[in-house]
Design a protein around this motif. Structure first.
Motif, PDB file in Angstrom:
ATOM      1  N   LEU A  83       0.888  -1.147   0.000  1.00 33.38           N
ATOM      2  CA  LEU A  83       0.000   0.000   0.000  1.00 33.38           C
ATOM      3  C   LEU A  83       0.933   1.205   0.000  1.00 33.38           C
ATOM      4  CD1 LEU A  83      -2.928   0.975   0.146  1.00 33.38           C
ATOM      5  CD2 LEU A  83      -2.706   1.008   2.621  1.00 33.38           C
ATOM      6  N   VAL A  84       0.893   1.985  -1.067  1.00 32.57           N
ATOM      7  CA  VAL A  84       1.886   3.029  -1.286  1.00 32.57           C
ATOM      8  C   VAL A  84       1.258   4.406  -1.098  1.00 32.57           C
ATOM      9  CG1 VAL A  84       3.645   3.882  -2.870  1.00 32.57           C
ATOM     10  CG2 VAL A  84       3.020   1.463  -2.920  1.00 32.57           C
ATOM     11  N   ASP A  85       1.847   5.175  -0.210  1.00 36.70           N
ATOM     12  CA  ASP A  85       1.364   6.512   0.121  1.00 36.70           C
ATOM     13  C   ASP A  85       1.472   7.453  -1.085  1.00 36.70           C
ATOM     14  OD1 ASP A  85       0.418   8.623   1.607  1.00 36.70           O
ATOM     15  OD2 ASP A  85       2.075   8.663   3.016  1.00 36.70           O
ATOM     16  N   THR A  86       0.659   8.499  -1.072  1.00 36.66           N
ATOM     17  CA  THR A  86       0.575   9.442  -2.192  1.00 36.66           C
ATOM     18  C   THR A  86       1.895  10.093  -2.572  1.00 36.66           C
ATOM     19  OG1 THR A  86      -0.063  11.205  -0.671  1.00 36.66           O
ATOM     20  CG2 THR A  86      -1.831  10.039  -1.768  1.00 36.66           C
ATOM     21  N   MET A  87       2.825  10.166  -1.659  1.00 31.43           N
ATOM     22  CA  MET A  87       4.111  10.820  -1.938  1.00 31.43           C
ATOM     23  C   MET A  87       5.070   9.925  -2.724  1.00 31.43           C
ATOM     24  SD  MET A  87       4.791  12.593   1.734  1.00 31.43           S
ATOM     25  CE  MET A  87       4.107  11.281   2.734  1.00 31.43           C
ATOM     26  N   LEU A  88       4.674   8.689  -2.998  1.00 32.98           N
ATOM     27  CA  LEU A  88       5.589   7.716  -3.596  1.00 32.98           C
ATOM     28  C   LEU A  88       5.035   7.128  -4.897  1.00 32.98           C
ATOM     29  CD1 LEU A  88       6.438   5.948  -0.225  1.00 32.98           C
ATOM     30  CD2 LEU A  88       7.881   7.572  -1.457  1.00 32.98           C
ATOM     31  N   GLY A  89       4.499   7.975  -5.747  1.00 34.65           N
ATOM     32  CA  GLY A  89       3.868   7.517  -6.985  1.00 34.65           C
ATOM     33  C   GLY A  89       4.795   6.755  -7.917  1.00 34.65           C
ATOM     34  N   LEU A  93      -4.437   2.981   7.027  1.00 31.67           N
ATOM     35  CA  LEU A  93      -3.902   2.073   8.045  1.00 31.67           C
ATOM     36  C   LEU A  93      -4.795   0.845   8.180  1.00 31.67           C
ATOM     37  CD1 LEU A  93      -2.762   4.633  10.759  1.00 31.67           C
ATOM     38  CD2 LEU A  93      -1.342   3.393   9.118  1.00 31.67           C
ATOM     39  N   GLU A  94      -6.088   1.073   8.176  1.00 29.31           N
ATOM     40  CA  GLU A  94      -7.034  -0.040   8.263  1.00 29.31           C
ATOM     41  C   GLU A  94      -6.913  -0.941   7.034  1.00 29.31           C
ATOM     42  OE1 GLU A  94     -11.825  -0.862   8.804  1.00 29.31           O
ATOM     43  OE2 GLU A  94     -11.114   1.178   8.545  1.00 29.31           O
ATOM     44  N   LYS A  95      -6.810  -0.332   5.863  1.00 31.52           N
ATOM     45  CA  LYS A  95      -6.669  -1.101   4.627  1.00 31.52           C
ATOM     46  C   LYS A  95      -5.389  -1.939   4.654  1.00 31.52           C
ATOM     47  CE  LYS A  95      -6.510  -0.661  -0.358  1.00 31.52           C
ATOM     48  NZ  LYS A  95      -7.359  -0.186  -1.408  1.00 31.52           N
ATOM     49  N   SER A  96      -4.302  -1.358   5.130  1.00 34.63           N
ATOM     50  CA  SER A  96      -3.043  -2.077   5.240  1.00 34.63           C
ATOM     51  C   SER A  96      -3.211  -3.319   6.109  1.00 34.63           C
ATOM     52  CB  SER A  96      -1.964  -1.168   5.826  1.00 34.63           C
ATOM     53  OG  SER A  96      -0.836  -1.906   6.200  1.00 34.63           O
ATOM     54  N   GLU A 145      -5.970  -5.938   4.508  1.00 37.55           N
ATOM     55  CA  GLU A 145      -5.544  -6.583   3.263  1.00 37.55           C
ATOM     56  C   GLU A 145      -4.125  -7.140   3.345  1.00 37.55           C
ATOM     57  OE1 GLU A 145      -6.210  -4.019  -0.102  1.00 37.55           O
ATOM     58  OE2 GLU A 145      -8.285  -3.614   0.498  1.00 37.55           O
ATOM     59  N   ARG A 146      -3.523  -7.052   4.536  1.00 37.46           N
ATOM     60  CA  ARG A 146      -2.161  -7.535   4.751  1.00 37.46           C
ATOM     61  C   ARG A 146      -1.179  -6.940   3.745  1.00 37.46           C
ATOM     62  NH1 ARG A 146      -2.527 -13.247   7.567  1.00 37.46           N
ATOM     63  NH2 ARG A 146      -0.380 -12.650   7.917  1.00 37.46           N
ATOM     64  N   ARG A 147      -1.271  -5.614   3.626  1.00 37.97           N
ATOM     65  CA  ARG A 147      -0.403  -4.870   2.725  1.00 37.97           C
ATOM     66  C   ARG A 147       0.642  -4.113   3.534  1.00 37.97           C
ATOM     67  NH1 ARG A 147      -1.966  -4.198  -2.513  1.00 37.97           N
ATOM     68  NH2 ARG A 147      -4.046  -4.973  -3.021  1.00 37.97           N
ATOM     69  N   ILE A 148       1.860  -4.118   3.045  1.00 34.73           N
ATOM     70  CA  ILE A 148       2.937  -3.374   3.673  1.00 34.73           C
ATOM     71  C   ILE A 148       2.788  -1.911   3.268  1.00 34.73           C
ATOM     72  CG2 ILE A 148       5.433  -3.072   3.827  1.00 34.73           C
ATOM     73  CD1 ILE A 148       5.613  -6.122   3.080  1.00 34.73           C
ATOM     74  N   ALA A 180      -0.552  -0.639  11.480  1.00 32.18           N
ATOM     75  CA  ALA A 180      -0.696  -1.124  10.102  1.00 32.18           C
ATOM     76  C   ALA A 180      -0.185  -2.552  10.084  1.00 32.18           C
ATOM     77  CB  ALA A 180       0.116  -0.251   9.149  1.00 32.18           C
ATOM     78  N   TYR A 181      -0.427  -3.253   9.010  1.00 32.88           N
ATOM     79  CA  TYR A 181       0.071  -4.624   8.887  1.00 32.88           C
ATOM     80  C   TYR A 181       1.587  -4.619   9.083  1.00 32.88           C
ATOM     81  CZ  TYR A 181       1.421  -8.993   6.650  1.00 32.88           C
ATOM     82  OH  TYR A 181       1.989 -10.200   6.366  1.00 32.88           O
TER      83      TYR A 181
END
Length: 165
Positions: free
Chosen positions: A7-13, A38-41, A44-47, A60-61
């Motif tokens: 799960l990649v934050d907006t600053m890391l496109g 954070l909930e999605k991470s 969905e077991r996303r880093i 977060a996961y």
């Protein structure tokens, strides 16, 4: 170990795009989704990959805080932090860089000749498509260029059999 999802934050496109190009499931957090990331991470077991140091201890996961400015340094940090090993050549360009869904093989006979350059249709037999955005992809010199770039920035690559080159 199964292949990690991100799960990649907006600053890391750019980093997100590169993870997808390398075959990783990398969901991009839109600005409107930041409150639920954070909930999605976790669900969905996303880093979570972010540059926000205040998220270092967030629930977060798993979280990887990136301090690097450039995508190639960020990618290298992710690789080393998570000990991802060599990039499998067969995984490169296996996902849509825009939609993040796995590409599907398309028989050459089903390719609309108006959708790709005539020379490509003449010289290539292997095509893959994104059934969400309808883009068509084919192998070209960009594969070798990408593999060489990975080795230049310190990320090992492997052939289809899993041998490191």
């Amino acid at each position: 170990m199964r292949k990690p999802k991100f799960l990649v934050d907006t600053m890391l496109g750019r980093l997100c795009t590169w993870l997808r190009l390398l075959g990783y499931d990398a969901a991009f957090v839109q600005e409107s989704q930041r409150k639920s990331m954070l909930e999605k991470s976790f669900l969905e077991r996303r880093i979570l990959l972010t540059r926000e140091t205040k998220l270092a201890h967030a629930h977060a996961y798993r979280t990887v805080i990136l301090r690097d400015q450039h995508w190639w340094d960020q990618l290298n940090t992710v690789w080393k932090t998570l000990d991802l090993g060599p990039v499998a050549r067969k995984a490169v360009f296996s996902r849509c860089s825009g939609c993040n869904i796995p590409l599907k093989k398309i028989p050459k006979a089903k390719i609309d000749p108006k959708k790709i350059p005539p020379k490509v249709l003449l010289h290539h037999d292997e095509f893959h498509g994104c059934f969400k955005c309808r883009k068509i992809f084919w192998p070209g010199s960009h594969l070798d260029i990408t593999m060489a770039r990975l080795e230049t920035i310190g990320i090992p690559v492997s052939d289809a059999a899993g041998q490191s080159s």
